[in-house]
Motif scaffolding. Structure first.
Motif, short mmCIF file in Angstrom:
data_model
loop_
_atom_site.label_atom_id
_atom_site.label_comp_id
_atom_site.label_asym_id
_atom_site.label_seq_id
_atom_site.Cartn_x
_atom_site.Cartn_y
_atom_site.Cartn_z
N GLY A 9 7.97 -19.94 -40.49
CA GLY A 9 7.72 -21.32 -40.09
C GLY A 9 6.34 -21.79 -40.53
N ARG A 62 4.73 -20.79 -43.20
CA ARG A 62 4.80 -21.05 -44.64
C ARG A 62 5.52 -22.37 -44.93
NH1 ARG A 62 5.84 -15.53 -44.30
NH2 ARG A 62 8.09 -15.82 -44.57
N ILE A 63 6.60 -22.63 -44.22
CA ILE A 63 7.34 -23.89 -44.39
C ILE A 63 6.47 -25.07 -43.98
CG2 ILE A 63 9.31 -25.24 -43.54
CD1 ILE A 63 10.80 -22.47 -43.36
N LYS A 95 5.16 -28.26 -46.14
CA LYS A 95 5.41 -29.63 -45.68
C LYS A 95 4.11 -30.43 -45.65
CE LYS A 95 8.48 -29.61 -42.56
NZ LYS A 95 9.22 -29.45 -41.31
#
Length: 190
Positions: free
Chosen positions: A102, A104-105, A109
């Motif tokens: 999460g 890294r995501i 974003k």
């Protein structure tokens, strides 16, 4: 909307869309959607969650928005996302691997949307997602690109360590640091 227990259980695989816009001053980031949030499709939707009252009491919004009014935030320069997209009944159901993925995501974003501030609502989630065991509530020394980071206390009703007034005061510190004006009508709400 008050989801039934069956509706909430059925929402375990439902993604809650981010609230994003151009030129965001602050991107608020929850830990992950609760089942109530997933069932309704609105961030911070559980009635005991103090996100919306704290947002208003701190001066970010001119009135206390309801979760179903979340899209109105983008006009004010704010958005909402989560560290982990998977809905759960409790945040302690998440794994260390989910937090790391999460993080890294979320970093990708932030790189794509470039908000001025990322405000992660939950110090434990921030520590796990970004491998920063020493992080504390408040501004962080690191950044994600040009985006500054602020860690807020979790607004969950389960976080009894922070009173409504203290939570609103921390949100107000972020608002001031982000250069967001205190909107008329701000104040503590029930």
């Amino acid at each position: 909307m008050r989801p039934t227990r069956a509706e909430m259980e059925a929402a375990r695989d439902r993604l809650v869309p981010d609230v994003l816009g151009d030129d965001l001053r602050v991107l608020f980031c929850g830990i992950n959607p609760g089942l109530w949030t997933a069932a309704t499709g609105y961030h911070f939707a559980r009635p005991g969650n103090r996100f919306w009252p704290a947002l208003h009491a701190s001066g970010f919004t001119p009135r206390c928005f309801r979760p179903d009014e979340q899209s109105e935030l983008t006009a004010l320069g704010f958005g909402i996302t989560n560290v982990v997209a998977r809905p759960t009944a409790r945040a302690d159901e998440l794994t260390a691997e989910e937090y790391a993925a999460g993080g890294r995501i979320l970093a990708a974003k932030v790189a794509r949307h470039r908000p001025r501030w990322l405000a992660v609502a939950g110090v434990t989630a921030y520590r796990a997602a970004f491998a920063d065991r020493r992080a504390a509530v408040g501004p962080q020394s690191g950044t994600l690109g040009d985006t500054r980071i602020w860690v807020l206390p979790s607004p969950s009703g389960l976080n009894a360590h922070w009173s409504a007034a203290a939570l609103a005061a921390e949100f107000a510190r972020l608002r001031e640091a982000a250069g967001a004006p205190e909107l008329p009508g701000a104040g503590l709400t029930a």
